[in-house]
Enzyme design. Structure first.
Site, PDB file in Angstrom:
ATOM      1  N   CYS A  16       8.405   5.117   8.322  1.00  0.00           N
ATOM      2  CA  CYS A  16       7.238   4.623   7.600  1.00  0.00           C
ATOM      3  C   CYS A  16       6.096   4.366   8.565  1.00  0.00           C
ATOM      4  CB  CYS A  16       7.584   3.338   6.858  1.00  0.00           C
ATOM      5  SG  CYS A  16       7.801   3.570   5.095  1.00  0.00           S
ATOM      6  N   PRO A  17       4.908   4.770   8.189  1.00  0.00           N
ATOM      7  CA  PRO A  17       4.510   5.255   6.872  1.00  0.00           C
ATOM      8  C   PRO A  17       4.531   6.776   6.744  1.00  0.00           C
ATOM      9  CG  PRO A  17       2.536   4.834   8.117  1.00  0.00           C
ATOM     10  CD  PRO A  17       3.714   4.522   9.028  1.00  0.00           C
TER      11      PRO A  17
END
Length: 78
Positions: A16-17
């Site tokens: 992430c992201p």
């Protein structure tokens, strides 16, 4: 899952992201009615991607635990 995705994003190994950003990029390029599937090994994506899909007003087709990764499937509805 009985919906065949039009686009598949293999973001396994990305954190992430990254997977969410790849999903958003594919969403922007997709036409209404297209189904997008993202594969991710990042546990945060299992929560973040569905939240973004619902917040953006798209259809969450499903979140699936596969063998060692998650598959999040969405349909662009607008």
């Amino acid at each position: 899952m009985d919906v065949k995705p039009d686009r598949v994003i293999d973001a396994r190994g990305s954190y992430c992201p990254g997977p969410l950003m790849e999903l958003i990029k594919a969403y922007k390029q997709a036409k209404v009615g297209e189904v997008i599937s993202v594969y991710s090994t990042d546990a945060g994506t299992k929560k973040d991607a569905p939240a973004w899909i619902q917040k953006s007003g798209q259809e969450l087709v499903g979140v699936f635990d596969r063998n060692g990764y998650y598959e999040i499937v969405m349909k662009k509805v607008k």
